[in-house]
Design a protein around this motif. Structure first.
Motif, PDB file in Angstrom:
ATOM      1  N   ARG A  98      26.024  46.677 -72.394  1.00 43.66           N
ATOM      2  CA  ARG A  98      27.424  46.411 -72.021  1.00 43.66           C
ATOM      3  C   ARG A  98      27.934  47.424 -71.024  1.00 43.66           C
ATOM      4  NH1 ARG A  98      30.989  42.315 -73.457  1.00 43.66           N
ATOM      5  NH2 ARG A  98      32.470  43.707 -74.459  1.00 43.66           N
ATOM      6  N   GLY A  99      27.022  48.065 -70.281  1.00 41.96           N
ATOM      7  CA  GLY A  99      27.484  48.992 -69.267  1.00 41.96           C
ATOM      8  C   GLY A  99      27.891  50.330 -69.850  1.00 41.96           C
ATOM      9  N   LEU A 100      28.739  51.057 -69.117  1.00 39.20           N
ATOM     10  CA  LEU A 100      29.163  52.393 -69.509  1.00 39.20           C
ATOM     11  C   LEU A 100      30.111  52.292 -70.692  1.00 39.20           C
ATOM     12  CD1 LEU A 100      29.292  53.403 -65.915  1.00 39.20           C
ATOM     13  CD2 LEU A 100      28.578  55.117 -67.559  1.00 39.20           C
ATOM     14  N   ALA A 101      29.589  52.590 -71.886  1.00 36.20           N
ATOM     15  CA  ALA A 101      30.368  52.582 -73.127  1.00 36.20           C
ATOM     16  C   ALA A 101      31.105  51.262 -73.331  1.00 36.20           C
ATOM     17  CB  ALA A 101      31.355  53.750 -73.130  1.00 36.20           C
ATOM     18  N   GLY A 102      30.568  50.156 -72.770  1.00 36.73           N
ATOM     19  CA  GLY A 102      31.177  48.852 -72.956  1.00 36.73           C
ATOM     20  C   GLY A 102      32.389  48.581 -72.103  1.00 36.73           C
ATOM     21  N   TRP A 103      32.716  49.460 -71.163  1.00 38.12           N
ATOM     22  CA  TRP A 103      33.920  49.274 -70.341  1.00 38.12           C
ATOM     23  C   TRP A 103      33.630  48.548 -69.045  1.00 38.12           C
ATOM     24  CZ3 TRP A 103      39.062  50.343 -71.321  1.00 38.12           C
ATOM     25  CH2 TRP A 103      39.318  50.945 -72.560  1.00 38.12           C
ATOM     26  N   PHE A 104      32.423  48.723 -68.490  1.00 37.54           N
ATOM     27  CA  PHE A 104      32.062  48.101 -67.228  1.00 37.54           C
ATOM     28  C   PHE A 104      30.757  47.326 -67.391  1.00 37.54           C
ATOM     29  CE2 PHE A 104      34.654  51.736 -66.002  1.00 37.54           C
ATOM     30  CZ  PHE A 104      35.480  51.204 -65.024  1.00 37.54           C
ATOM     31  N   PRO A 105      30.572  46.264 -66.606  1.00 39.58           N
ATOM     32  CA  PRO A 105      29.264  45.615 -66.602  1.00 39.58           C
ATOM     33  C   PRO A 105      28.217  46.522 -65.974  1.00 39.58           C
ATOM     34  CG  PRO A 105      30.669  44.719 -64.869  1.00 39.58           C
ATOM     35  CD  PRO A 105      31.534  45.652 -65.680  1.00 39.58           C
ATOM     36  N   GLU A 106      26.955  46.194 -66.156  1.00 40.87           N
ATOM     37  CA  GLU A 106      25.896  47.001 -65.561  1.00 40.87           C
ATOM     38  C   GLU A 106      26.048  47.010 -64.045  1.00 40.87           C
ATOM     39  OE1 GLU A 106      23.821  48.905 -66.976  1.00 40.87           O
ATOM     40  OE2 GLU A 106      24.213  48.299 -69.046  1.00 40.87           O
ATOM     41  N   PRO A 107      26.114  48.202 -63.422  1.00 41.59           N
ATOM     42  CA  PRO A 107      26.256  48.268 -61.957  1.00 41.59           C
ATOM     43  C   PRO A 107      25.105  47.564 -61.255  1.00 41.59           C
ATOM     44  CG  PRO A 107      26.693  50.408 -62.974  1.00 41.59           C
ATOM     45  CD  PRO A 107      26.129  49.532 -64.055  1.00 41.59           C
ATOM     46  N   GLN A 108      25.450  46.910 -60.146  1.00 39.21           N
ATOM     47  CA  GLN A 108      24.457  46.134 -59.407  1.00 39.21           C
ATOM     48  C   GLN A 108      23.794  46.917 -58.288  1.00 39.21           C
ATOM     49  OE1 GLN A 108      23.635  42.888 -60.479  1.00 39.21           O
ATOM     50  NE2 GLN A 108      24.840  43.771 -62.155  1.00 39.21           N
ATOM     51  N   SER A 109      24.238  48.122 -58.033  1.00 37.30           N
ATOM     52  CA  SER A 109      23.653  48.946 -56.978  1.00 37.30           C
ATOM     53  C   SER A 109      23.843  50.411 -57.343  1.00 37.30           C
ATOM     54  CB  SER A 109      24.328  48.665 -55.625  1.00 37.30           C
ATOM     55  OG  SER A 109      25.687  49.086 -55.651  1.00 37.30           O
ATOM     56  N   PHE A 110      23.079  51.277 -56.658  1.00 36.31           N
ATOM     57  CA  PHE A 110      23.260  52.708 -56.905  1.00 36.31           C
ATOM     58  C   PHE A 110      24.661  53.148 -56.535  1.00 36.31           C
ATOM     59  CE2 PHE A 110      23.345  57.094 -55.399  1.00 36.31           C
ATOM     60  CZ  PHE A 110      22.870  57.751 -56.526  1.00 36.31           C
ATOM     61  N   GLU A 111      25.220  52.588 -55.453  1.00 34.26           N
ATOM     62  CA  GLU A 111      26.572  52.963 -55.028  1.00 34.26           C
ATOM     63  C   GLU A 111      27.593  52.610 -56.105  1.00 34.26           C
ATOM     64  OE1 GLU A 111      24.367  51.363 -53.161  1.00 34.26           O
ATOM     65  OE2 GLU A 111      23.950  52.926 -51.664  1.00 34.26           O
ATOM     66  N   ASP A 112      27.437  51.420 -56.721  1.00 35.29           N
ATOM     67  CA  ASP A 112      28.337  51.044 -57.817  1.00 35.29           C
ATOM     68  C   ASP A 112      28.171  51.989 -59.005  1.00 35.29           C
ATOM     69  OD1 ASP A 112      29.368  48.951 -56.379  1.00 35.29           O
ATOM     70  OD2 ASP A 112      28.339  47.378 -57.507  1.00 35.29           O
ATOM     71  N   TRP A 113      26.934  52.279 -59.366  1.00 34.15           N
ATOM     72  CA  TRP A 113      26.674  53.182 -60.487  1.00 34.15           C
ATOM     73  C   TRP A 113      27.302  54.549 -60.228  1.00 34.15           C
ATOM     74  CZ3 TRP A 113      24.180  57.887 -60.649  1.00 34.15           C
ATOM     75  CH2 TRP A 113      23.890  58.390 -61.928  1.00 34.15           C
ATOM     76  N   HIS A 114      27.162  55.040 -59.013  1.00 35.55           N
ATOM     77  CA  HIS A 114      27.696  56.353 -58.659  1.00 35.55           C
ATOM     78  C   HIS A 114      29.217  56.384 -58.814  1.00 35.55           C
ATOM     79  CE1 HIS A 114      28.595  59.654 -55.596  1.00 35.55           C
ATOM     80  NE2 HIS A 114      27.834  60.241 -56.498  1.00 35.55           N
ATOM     81  N   PHE A 115      29.881  55.325 -58.341  1.00 33.30           N
ATOM     82  CA  PHE A 115      31.341  55.291 -58.456  1.00 33.30           C
ATOM     83  C   PHE A 115      31.780  55.088 -59.908  1.00 33.30           C
ATOM     84  CE2 PHE A 115      35.391  52.818 -58.298  1.00 33.30           C
ATOM     85  CZ  PHE A 115      36.205  53.865 -57.923  1.00 33.30           C
ATOM     86  N   VAL A 116      31.107  54.211 -60.644  1.00 34.90           N
ATOM     87  CA  VAL A 116      31.509  53.929 -62.020  1.00 34.90           C
ATOM     88  C   VAL A 116      31.372  55.174 -62.895  1.00 34.90           C
ATOM     89  CG1 VAL A 116      30.881  52.669 -64.115  1.00 34.90           C
ATOM     90  CG2 VAL A 116      31.096  51.454 -61.969  1.00 34.90           C
ATOM     91  N   THR A 117      30.300  55.944 -62.709  1.00 39.82           N
ATOM     92  CA  THR A 117      30.145  57.152 -63.520  1.00 39.82           C
ATOM     93  C   THR A 117      31.268  58.149 -63.242  1.00 39.82           C
ATOM     94  OG1 THR A 117      28.621  58.105 -61.867  1.00 39.82           O
ATOM     95  CG2 THR A 117      27.638  56.943 -63.731  1.00 39.82           C
ATOM     96  N   GLN A 118      31.666  58.268 -61.983  1.00 41.14           N
ATOM     97  CA  GLN A 118      32.764  59.183 -61.651  1.00 41.14           C
ATOM     98  C   GLN A 118      34.107  58.662 -62.173  1.00 41.14           C
ATOM     99  OE1 GLN A 118      32.466  61.359 -57.732  1.00 41.14           O
ATOM    100  NE2 GLN A 118      31.214  59.584 -57.252  1.00 41.14           N
ATOM    101  N   LEU A 119      34.313  57.353 -62.077  1.00 45.22           N
ATOM    102  CA  LEU A 119      35.546  56.755 -62.584  1.00 45.22           C
ATOM    103  C   LEU A 119      35.620  56.909 -64.103  1.00 45.22           C
ATOM    104  CD1 LEU A 119      38.104  55.103 -62.164  1.00 45.22           C
ATOM    105  CD2 LEU A 119      36.689  53.027 -62.141  1.00 45.22           C
ATOM    106  N   ASN A 120      34.511  56.675 -64.769  1.00 48.74           N
ATOM    107  CA  ASN A 120      34.448  56.815 -66.223  1.00 48.74           C
ATOM    108  C   ASN A 120      34.768  58.252 -66.643  1.00 48.74           C
ATOM    109  OD1 ASN A 120      33.824  55.328 -68.690  1.00 48.74           O
ATOM    110  ND2 ASN A 120      32.058  56.664 -68.885  1.00 48.74           N
ATOM    111  N   GLN A 121      34.205  59.215 -65.929  1.00 51.75           N
ATOM    112  CA  GLN A 121      34.456  60.633 -66.216  1.00 51.75           C
ATOM    113  C   GLN A 121      35.933  60.970 -66.023  1.00 51.75           C
ATOM    114  OE1 GLN A 121      33.298  63.318 -63.127  1.00 51.75           O
ATOM    115  NE2 GLN A 121      32.889  65.015 -64.532  1.00 51.75           N
ATOM    116  N   ALA A 122      36.504  60.541 -64.895  1.00 54.58           N
ATOM    117  CA  ALA A 122      37.900  60.860 -64.598  1.00 54.58           C
ATOM    118  C   ALA A 122      38.834  60.251 -65.627  1.00 54.58           C
ATOM    119  CB  ALA A 122      38.253  60.354 -63.195  1.00 54.58           C
TER     120      ALA A 122
END
Length: 265
Positions: A1-25
């Motif tokens: 279910r993605g990052l702790a169930g909040w986001f779907p699995e990122p479809q690219s490294f760029e998406d993953w990079h942004f989602v991890t930073q957004l999740n942290q913030a």
């Protein structure tokens, strides 16, 4: 279910990079605002750690090259002398004003329940709320504000003076986000480039990843949420104080929660 169930699995490294930073913030800002909202039982929090001294994956707000992550901007907002936050209290939601200044904070308060198309579904205003010096004030929200008809399509925006607070009733993976469409205008100013983004749809946590445009670029604000028709100007500056020759703004550097969450609901 993605990052702790909040986001779907990122479809690219760029998406993953942004989602991890957004999740942290989001996570750290949530914790700090929660603690500040319980003043004086809890008087705040101390940041660990602010920066990295070498390149590494970590929880720091500034990376090893001195570039500010979205968390840095979230920390600035969470530690603002005037904080407005929406928090769960006693089985409902309340707005809480926190005043860490030596002056009274006495201004109007307004809150709206909106849908993802920007329509106001319910509103509530208080002519003036007083938050005393070094105090916090709980502001009751009426049932028609805190009770959504469709949690996947609705959210709250509260405003008090220059402070703003948002509350979404569903996780990003469930929110029926619109496509993140916007217009942009670019101005070249002395030592900086100003980019004005005008939302054509709800844009949540809009962030310009300035370092993807130039390694020495830095933007003055991030994690901005805009309703359709609203605009915000962002100043991009550069180490050394001057705009690099040939620099061009690419709207692909604009990221939002919409762009990585897709459409839920």
């Amino acid at each position: 279910r993605g990052l702790a169930g909040w986001f779907p699995e990122p479809q690219s490294f760029e998406d993953w990079h942004f989602v991890t930073q957004l999740n942290q913030a989001r996570a750290i800002r949530l914790g700090i605002e929660h603690m500040r909202s319980h003043r004086p039982v809890t008087m705040g929090a101390i940041v660990w750690q602010l920066n990295d001294c070498w390149p590494v994956t970590s929880w720091a707000a500034i990376d090893g090259a001195g570039r500010k992550k979205p968390l840095w901007y979230a920390l600035r907002a969470a530690y603002a002398p005037h904080l407005l936050t929406i928090q769960p209290r006693d089985g409902t939601l309340k707005a809480i004003a926190v005043n860490d200044t030596t002056l009274f904070w006495r201004v109007p308060f307004a809150v709206e329940r909106l849908d993802v198309d920007g329509r106001v579904l319910a509103s509530h205003k208080v002519w003036r709320v007083l938050c005393d010096r070094f105090e916090k004030t709980d502001i009751a929200l009426p049932p028609d504000i805190v009770t959504p008809d469709d949690p996947a399509r609705e959210f709250l925006r509260a405003r008090m003076g220059n402070s703003e607070a948002w509350w979404f009733f569903a996780r990003d993976i469930e929110v029926a986000y619109p496509e993140p469409t916007f217009d942009h205008q670019v101005e070249s100013l002395a030592g900086r480039v100003r980019v004005t983004i005008t939302a054509k749809a709800l844009l949540r946590d809009l962030t310009i990843l300035a370092d993807t445009l130039h390694p020495k670029a830095e933007v003055d604000q991030a994690l901005v949420t805009l309703l359709p028709g609203e605009g915000k100007s962002f100043d991009i500056t550069f180490a050394g104080g001057s705009v690099p020759p040939g620099f061009r703004f690419d709207p692909a550097a604009v990221r939002t929660a919409n762009s990585v969450a897709g459409t839920g609901g």
